[in-house]
Design a protein around this motif. Structure first.
Motif, PDB file in Angstrom:
ATOM      1  N   ASN A  48       3.655  82.177  46.246  1.00 44.33           N
ATOM      2  CA  ASN A  48       2.693  82.065  47.239  1.00 44.33           C
ATOM      3  C   ASN A  48       1.255  82.207  46.596  1.00 44.33           C
ATOM      4  O   ASN A  48       0.218  81.794  47.033  1.00 44.33           O
TER       5      ASN A  48
ATOM      6  N   GLY B  84       0.876  78.543  47.086  1.00 43.07           N
ATOM      7  CA  GLY B  84       0.824  78.574  48.349  1.00 43.07           C
ATOM      8  C   GLY B  84       2.245  78.448  48.986  1.00 43.07           C
ATOM      9  O   GLY B  84       2.482  78.358  50.167  1.00 43.07           O
TER      10      GLY B  84
ATOM     11  N   GLY C  94       4.904  79.575  50.802  1.00 46.38           N
ATOM     12  CA  GLY C  94       5.076  81.082  51.185  1.00 46.38           C
ATOM     13  C   GLY C  94       4.568  80.933  52.726  1.00 46.38           C
ATOM     14  O   GLY C  94       4.314  80.037  53.325  1.00 46.38           O
ATOM     15  N   ASP C  95       4.135  82.337  53.082  1.00 45.90           N
ATOM     16  CA  ASP C  95       3.365  82.355  54.696  1.00 45.90           C
ATOM     17  C   ASP C  95       2.438  83.255  54.363  1.00 45.90           C
ATOM     18  O   ASP C  95       1.972  83.791  53.421  1.00 45.90           O
ATOM     19  N   GLY C  96       1.424  83.416  55.584  1.00 46.88           N
ATOM     20  CA  GLY C  96       0.559  84.335  55.647  1.00 46.88           C
ATOM     21  C   GLY C  96      -0.777  84.029  55.045  1.00 46.88           C
ATOM     22  O   GLY C  96      -1.263  85.008  54.626  1.00 46.88           O
TER      23      GLY C  96
ATOM     24  N   LYS D 138      12.646  81.943  55.732  1.00 53.32           N
ATOM     25  CA  LYS D 138      11.676  82.603  54.683  1.00 53.32           C
ATOM     26  C   LYS D 138      11.240  81.572  53.622  1.00 53.32           C
ATOM     27  O   LYS D 138      12.111  80.822  53.216  1.00 53.32           O
ATOM     28  N   GLN D 139      10.128  81.372  53.310  1.00 58.19           N
ATOM     29  CA  GLN D 139       9.448  80.333  52.144  1.00 58.19           C
ATOM     30  C   GLN D 139       9.069  81.010  50.912  1.00 58.19           C
ATOM     31  O   GLN D 139       8.224  81.764  51.042  1.00 58.19           O
TER      32      GLN D 139
ATOM     33  N   CYS E 242       5.713  89.604  49.220  1.00 57.02           N
ATOM     34  CA  CYS E 242       5.029  88.580  48.573  1.00 57.02           C
ATOM     35  C   CYS E 242       5.302  87.375  49.498  1.00 57.02           C
ATOM     36  O   CYS E 242       4.338  86.278  49.416  1.00 57.02           O
ATOM     37  N   ARG E 243       6.235  86.964  50.155  1.00 55.59           N
ATOM     38  CA  ARG E 243       6.571  85.705  50.867  1.00 55.59           C
ATOM     39  C   ARG E 243       5.672  85.710  52.160  1.00 55.59           C
ATOM     40  O   ARG E 243       5.482  84.931  52.803  1.00 55.59           O
ATOM     41  N   GLU E 244       5.437  87.132  52.596  1.00 55.42           N
ATOM     42  CA  GLU E 244       4.694  87.153  54.186  1.00 55.42           C
ATOM     43  C   GLU E 244       3.121  87.161  53.888  1.00 55.42           C
ATOM     44  O   GLU E 244       2.669  86.656  55.087  1.00 55.42           O
ATOM     45  N   HIS E 245       2.639  87.339  52.879  1.00 59.71           N
ATOM     46  CA  HIS E 245       1.054  87.307  52.603  1.00 59.71           C
ATOM     47  C   HIS E 245       0.741  86.846  51.344  1.00 59.71           C
ATOM     48  O   HIS E 245       1.424  87.029  50.151  1.00 59.71           O
ATOM     49  N   ARG E 246      -0.284  85.937  51.438  1.00 55.22           N
ATOM     50  CA  ARG E 246      -0.773  85.186  50.024  1.00 55.22           C
ATOM     51  C   ARG E 246      -1.607  86.323  49.519  1.00 55.22           C
ATOM     52  O   ARG E 246      -2.729  86.907  49.952  1.00 55.22           O
TER      53      ARG E 246
END
Lengths: 509, 241
Positions: free
Chosen positions: A321, A325, A327-329, A349-350, B224-228
């Motif tokens: 992420n 990039g 991922g999310d958010g 989920k990514q 980690c996956r939810e926020h960059r």
């Protein structure tokens, strides 16, 4: 393999006595100028290596809070001193995590602290000499960056961060490691660690389809570069033909087949591994991760799923992420990340680990198994270090332990645990992680595996274990190579999806 | 002597405060470009606060690592906290209620602090692995703390000093008014070593105290996956691409 004999098993719990100098030596092969320069490092040891190394250390201290804090915070309490598998296996005191860190901390103190500048002897500070550089090269290549020490440190000091910094400094003055740097070169040039070009990969996958057809009578596909597929599978390239890895790949394909999921591999990003982490180079880490972003954008996939690979999953879960990039958010204004995140399907989920993918299907009753197909096995789980201590699966902390175990219990009847001091977040590294899976470090790999072998042997004696599941390409390669040295069958190690593959019932869809 | 100790007091306090704040500032300003919590890690900020609290209050990780080191270390640190709080009575007038309340506990804590320190030193001297990693300064810090504890206890139980005069002196110092300090050797040694400890704190391994709060493996959230997560220097690489 006749050159290597297994060290004798000891009685657990083990408190190793020190054997100073036991692992002194030159370390693994040094990268030649070709391999160094391909990654932008100098080909030979540069003339002003002393000043360059100190400058690089200063640079890293300013860029990484981990290094900055960890150089100051250690009080030499000794909590980590008996936790490293390389120390337990070799008994060389410089393989105690604190002593390994001190190889660098002694230099840090000399050049970056008041006490070390004026009272070096008092605080154990020393000048950076050529001997120190060689010592670094040797002992920072006896750490697999597995983070077991960081679990026990009262300040969370992670030796992996120090090892990464040391390797980055070494490479930047011309002392890179051949194994890792050569492999990173291949990733950039060809797309994977093994140097398998697109036509060869396509051939391999077609051959695999034929083999699986012979075996099951079904047309199970291994698609490559299919635009518009839903899932992009990123997996370590060892899955394409190494044993036992390939049985795992067949397992993933069967799961996709059983649920009618459209999926694809990518020839551009035909590699889940990211050795940029091993050499501690943020630039390489990022550059390798960007291939996956590019492939995902080009193929227009909705989901990115990662195969069984330990450090690859740490990089994917924890770093993608940030790096690419995936991922999310991402912030609305973050154009770089939004480009990809708008494309991905955020109901999932990514990225997703293949175990999360399969477990999700099992919970939704989308897969059927004949558990008796695995009845010949008494199975135990070797938690792979990077998955255990550097990532997660599912929604809850510790899902990285529960989900693979849940899958095993769903597809097999006989599961037992090894000594709880050596599983889950306390797991040992296999002895070959972190860029050490090379033949020029065989002695270290055999000794580094000793702690795991001692505990496995206990489980073999007590429960008759004959299958050790691991979800990591490096664990699988390392164990299938060194287990015969310890008198075990090399096929005792295998993936979780190998067990899934054995038991899955495929319909006539 | 009163004048010299007044200067030492101000100087040590200044070095301690300025040194510590500048180090904390440095830690806070150094970016953490990657998510590296040691997992399993909390997925929320509240969870991280609990994790750090358990680490700081109970030494959770050390407890997992080694029971003897944990026992000696925890005994020493909690005792030191009590002893330090007890000493607030020399700087407050009237003495705050809770400071008055903990006085007896603080006195016994002086003894347990000494026990903890001796335990830690014994490990350093007699456990082979820990002896190997010890530098002279590691031993000296323990000696310094042991002498501080012993001189303090001697004044409490054997050779009393004029604590009323000591208190008057320090209350004076707080208002830049230098009075006279009793000149017993025990008291002067005790104070001198405490000043040394304060002054050297920001230059030494005692930085583990602020360090633990800035340790990315402990203070990062596992999201980690939810926020960059992007640091400034890492973000710059993107515009170059």
């Amino acid at each position: 393999m006749a050159d290597y004999t297994a060290p004798a098993y000891r009685t657990i719990p083990i408190v190793p006595a020190l054997k100073p100098g036991a692992m002194e030596g030159k370390g693994p092969f040094i990268a030649n100028d070709k391999h160094q320069e391909a990654l932008g490092f100098p080909g030979q040891l540069v003339e002003d290596w002393h000043d360059k190394a100190i400058a690089k250390m200063g640079d890293l201290l300013g860029k990484f809070r981990s290094l900055r804090v960890y150089m100051d915070a250690c009080v030499h309490c000794g909590a980590c001193s008996d936790k490293c598998h390389y120390f337990i296996g070799t008994q060389d005191p410089k393989n105690m995590p604190v002593a390994r860190q001190d190889l660098m901390r002694s230099i840090y103190r000399r050049y970056f602290t008041f006490a070390g500048k004026y009272f070096p002897k008092l605080v154990g500070a020393r000048d950076l000499t050529r001997e120190v550089l060689d010592e670094w090269y040797n002992y920072y290549h006896q750490c697999s960056e597995c983070r077991r020490c960081s679990v026990f440190c009262p300040y969370g000091i992670d030796t992996a961060e120090v090892t990464m910094a040391a390797r980055e400094i070494l490479a930047s003055v011309g002392m890179g490691q051949k194994y890792s740097n050569e492999i990173i070169g291949k990733v950039h040039k060809i797309g994977n660690n093994l140097g398998l070009p697109e036509p060869a990969l396509r051939d391999t996958l077609e051959g695999l389809e034929e083999d699986v057809k012979e075996d099951t009578g079904l047309d199970i596909k291994f698609p490559l570069d299919v635009k518009g597929a839903e899932v992009l599978l990123i997996t370590p390239s060892a899955d394409f033909f190494a044993e036992p890895h390939i049985d795992g790949l067949i397992g993933y394909a069967k799961v996709f087949h059983a649920t009618g999921t459209s999926w694809t591999l990518s020839s551009m990003a035909s590699e889940g591994a990211n050795f940029g982490m091993f050499i501690g180079s943020y630039e390489q880490l990022r550059k390798i991760a960007l291939r996956i972003r590019e492939a995902a954008l080009e193929l227009g996939v909705k989901r990115i799923v990662v195969g069984e690979c330990g450090h690859a999953w740490r990089v994917a879960y924890s770093f993608w992420n940030t790096l690419s990039g995936v991922g999310d958010g991402a912030d609305e204004t973050d154009r770089f990340a939004q480009m990809l995140q708008k494309q991905l399907d955020h109901r999932y989920k990514q990225p997703t680990h293949i175990c999360e993918f399969t477990w999700d299907l099992i919970q939704r009753d989308a897969l059927k198994f004949d558990k008796s197909k695995n009845d010949r096995f008494v199975i135990t789980m070797h938690d792979s270090c990077n998955v255990a201590r550097g990532s997660r699966m599912g929604d809850l902390p510790g899902g990285q332990f529960e989900i693979p175990r849940n899958i095993i219990k769903a597809v097999a009847n006989n599961f037992v645990e090894m000594d709880a001091n050596t599983t889950r977040e306390r797991t040992f590294c296999c002895g070959g992680g972190g860029g050490l899976l090379t033949d020029d470090l065989m002695d270290l790999r055999v000794k580094g595996a000793l702690p795991r072998m001692e505990v496995l042997n206990q489980a073999v004696q007590e429960h008759g274990v004959n299958y050790m599941a691991a979800i990591c390409a490096i664990c699988k390669t390392q164990f299938s190579k060194i287990m015969p040295v310890y008198g075990f069958d090399r096929r005792m190690v295998g993936g979780v999806h190998q067990l899934v593959s054995n038991a899955i019932i495929l319909g006539d869809k | 002597m009163s004048m010299i100790f007044a200067i030492l007091f101000y100087l040590a306090t200044l070095l301690f405060v300025v040194g510590l704040l500048s180090r904390i500032k440095l830690y806070a300003q150094t970016p953490a470009p990657l998510k590296i919590p040691t997992t399993p890690a909390p997925t929320t900020k509240t969870g991280v606060a609990f994790r750090l609290t358990r680490e700081v209050v109970f030494f959770e990780s050390l407890f997992k690592a080694n029971l003897w080191t944990w026992a000696a270390g925890w005994l020493f640190h909690t005792s030191l906290l009590l002893v330090t709080l007890r000493h607030l009575r020399y700087f407050t007038d009237p003495v705050w209620g809770w400071v008055a309340f903990i006085q007896p506990f603080g006195i016994y804590a002086g003894i347990t602090m000494l026990l903890g320190l001796c335990g830690l030193w014994a490990r350093r001297l007699f456990v082979e692995r820990i002896r190997y990693i010890s530098t002279p300064s590691d031993h000296l810090w323990l000696v310094l703390l042991i002498v501080i504890a012993v001189t303090g206890l001697l004044m409490q139980f054997v050779a009393h000093t004029d604590v009323v005069a000591v208190k008057t002196y320090f209350l004076g110092l707080l208002h830049l008014d230098i009075g006279s300090l009793p000149s017993d050797a025990l008291l002067l040694l005790h104070l001198f070593l405490v000043f040394a400890l304060l002054a050297l704190f920001p230059l030494s391994k005692l930085l583990h105290a602020p360090g633990v709060f800035f340790s990315p493996t402990r203070n990062q959230t596992d999201d980690c996956r939810e926020h960059r997560h992007l640091s400034a220097w890492a973000g710059k690489l993107e515009s170059e691409k």
